[in-house]
Design an enzyme around this catalytic site. Structure first.
Site, PDB file in Angstrom:
ATOM      1  N   HIS A  79       1.064  -1.056   0.232  1.00 16.19           N
ATOM      2  CA  HIS A  79      -0.118  -0.124   0.192  1.00 16.19           C
ATOM      3  C   HIS A  79       0.903   1.393  -0.037  1.00 16.19           C
ATOM      4  O   HIS A  79       0.419   2.266  -0.775  1.00 16.19           O
ATOM      5  CB  HIS A  79      -0.853   0.024   1.330  1.00 16.19           C
ATOM      6  CG  HIS A  79      -1.953  -1.089   1.333  1.00 16.19           C
ATOM      7  ND1 HIS A  79      -2.522  -1.569   2.383  1.00 16.19           N
ATOM      8  CD2 HIS A  79      -2.219  -2.184   0.350  1.00 16.19           C
ATOM      9  CE1 HIS A  79      -3.352  -2.664   2.176  1.00 16.19           C
ATOM     10  NE2 HIS A  79      -3.207  -2.964   0.729  1.00 16.19           N
ATOM     11  N   HIS A 236      -9.432  -2.173  -4.993  1.00 13.18           N
ATOM     12  CA  HIS A 236      -8.260  -2.401  -3.973  1.00 13.18           C
ATOM     13  C   HIS A 236      -7.382  -3.387  -4.589  1.00 13.18           C
ATOM     14  O   HIS A 236      -6.020  -3.231  -4.511  1.00 13.18           O
ATOM     15  CB  HIS A 236      -8.743  -2.844  -2.518  1.00 13.18           C
ATOM     16  CG  HIS A 236      -7.812  -3.339  -1.644  1.00 13.18           C
ATOM     17  ND1 HIS A 236      -6.874  -2.153  -0.997  1.00 13.18           N
ATOM     18  CD2 HIS A 236      -6.844  -4.345  -1.429  1.00 13.18           C
ATOM     19  CE1 HIS A 236      -5.870  -2.802  -0.438  1.00 13.18           C
ATOM     20  NE2 HIS A 236      -5.914  -4.006  -0.559  1.00 13.18           N
ATOM     21  N   ASP A 240      -3.353  -2.812  -5.261  1.00 15.24           N
ATOM     22  CA  ASP A 240      -2.280  -3.800  -4.784  1.00 15.24           C
ATOM     23  C   ASP A 240      -1.356  -4.103  -5.835  1.00 15.24           C
ATOM     24  O   ASP A 240      -0.133  -4.277  -5.697  1.00 15.24           O
ATOM     25  CB  ASP A 240      -2.949  -5.163  -4.172  1.00 15.24           C
ATOM     26  CG  ASP A 240      -3.482  -5.235  -2.896  1.00 15.24           C
ATOM     27  OD1 ASP A 240      -2.893  -4.219  -1.933  1.00 15.24           O
ATOM     28  OD2 ASP A 240      -4.196  -6.281  -2.485  1.00 15.24           O
ATOM     29  N   HIS A 263      -1.192 -11.228  -4.905  1.00 19.58           N
ATOM     30  CA  HIS A 263       0.289 -10.903  -4.779  1.00 19.58           C
ATOM     31  C   HIS A 263       1.358 -11.885  -5.331  1.00 19.58           C
ATOM     32  O   HIS A 263       2.338 -11.522  -6.068  1.00 19.58           O
ATOM     33  CB  HIS A 263       0.750 -10.633  -3.347  1.00 19.58           C
ATOM     34  CG  HIS A 263      -0.330  -9.545  -2.671  1.00 19.58           C
ATOM     35  ND1 HIS A 263       0.107  -8.152  -3.071  1.00 19.58           N
ATOM     36  CD2 HIS A 263      -1.128  -9.696  -1.613  1.00 19.58           C
ATOM     37  CE1 HIS A 263      -0.938  -7.501  -2.094  1.00 19.58           C
ATOM     38  NE2 HIS A 263      -1.482  -8.401  -1.443  1.00 19.58           N
TER      39      HIS A 263
END
Length: 293
Positions: A79, A236, A240, A263
């Protein structure tokens, strides 16, 4: 066109969403070409410097963790890295006195505000961009992450969850600093109430709460304030991805596409790109302008 660092130190503190540890952070100015370097100030018996590079990413379970050869790590950097990427912070030293970055409210907005207060200082060197020259893609079952050539930076993302609270969501947008501020920065991380016990048994989500996470139970969002945007979840995920891509060492000129990615796949894409030197190049806007003329 120029590299930037912070004008003054930026201090903040908070709990880590996974460790629950309270940590203090000081983002300090760094020299031209230094990049983003994390420093574990609580570690004094070995190398405590961790440059934020694609190769330094050592774990990607529910967050991005970077580490060095001495085994020193910092987790949940994505973030802050997204804020660095889109506000144009090329060089900074991030001093943190614990194992995990503070989660703040679960979005990049607190970091944007912190950096705005500190201000940015231009440096006497051209900013290096990562220009995508050829398509690079990684696939894992029905999940996919792709980088393609484009004239600017574009982000597209699709997610699907078997709950009416999320369902299928998709975004596709040109991304610059203003678009990030207006469309993505305030979008929070999210999790499922049914997963909390299992995650905590694994040492994760120990600092998670409705203060820093959108919590879903079956088909309901439990947070009393509700969502900040109807499609906050996919936004969001795009946030990321921007943070995860910034370990390439510069802002991307290209199009990122993520389908059900996280991720792990984002970092697999970074490594796949780095393994294909023919698929990208480092350039500056000054070079681009000369070539256009």
């Amino acid at each position: 066109m120029f590299q930037h660092t912070v004008r003054a130190p930026a201090l903040f503190a908070g709990v880590g969403v996974h460790t629950g540890a309270y940590t203090r952070v000081n983002v300090r100015p760094a020299a031209v070409g230094a990049g983003i370097v994390f420093v574990r100030t609580d570690v004094r018996d070995r190398d405590n410097l961790i440059p934020a590079t694609g190769e330094a990413v050592c774990k990607t379970q529910l967050g991005t963790v970077i580490g060095n050869a001495a085994g020193v790590t910092v987790s949940t950097i994505e973030h802050l890295m997204a804020a660095f990427a889109m506000l144009g912070v090329d060089n900074a030293i991030v001093e943190v006195d614990g194992p995990e970055m503070p989660i703040m409210d679960g979005s990049s907005l607190p970091f944007v505000r912190i950096l705005d207060r500190a201000g940015l200082r231009p440096q006497e060197a051209a900013r290096n961009y990562i220009e995508i020259l050829d398509t690079v893609e990684v696939i894992d079952g029905d999940k996919r992450a792709t980088l393609k050539p484009a004239d600017g930076f574009e982000v597209a993302f699709t997610i699907e969850f078997p709950t009416a609270a999320i369902g299928r969501q998709a975004i596709d947008m040109a991304m610059d600093e203003q678009a990030f501020r207006d469309e993505l920065a305030d979008c929070r991380t999210f999790g499922f109430l049914s997963d909390v016990e299992a995650l905590r048994a694994m040492g994760l989500a120990r600092g998670g709460s409705m203060e820093n996470c959108v919590v879903i139970d079956d088909d309901r969002v439990l947070n009393p304030e509700g969502l900040r945007r109807p499609d906050e979840f996919v936004r969001h995920k795009a946030l990321d991805a921007i943070g995860d891509l910034y370990v390439l060492g510069g802002p991307v000129i290209g199009r990122f596409e993520g389908v059900l990615a996280g991720h792990g796949l984002n970092n697999a894409l970074v490594r796949a790109l780095l393994a294909r030197p023919d698929a990208w190049r480092v350039c500056t806007l000054a070079e681009e302008l000369r070539e256009a003329v």
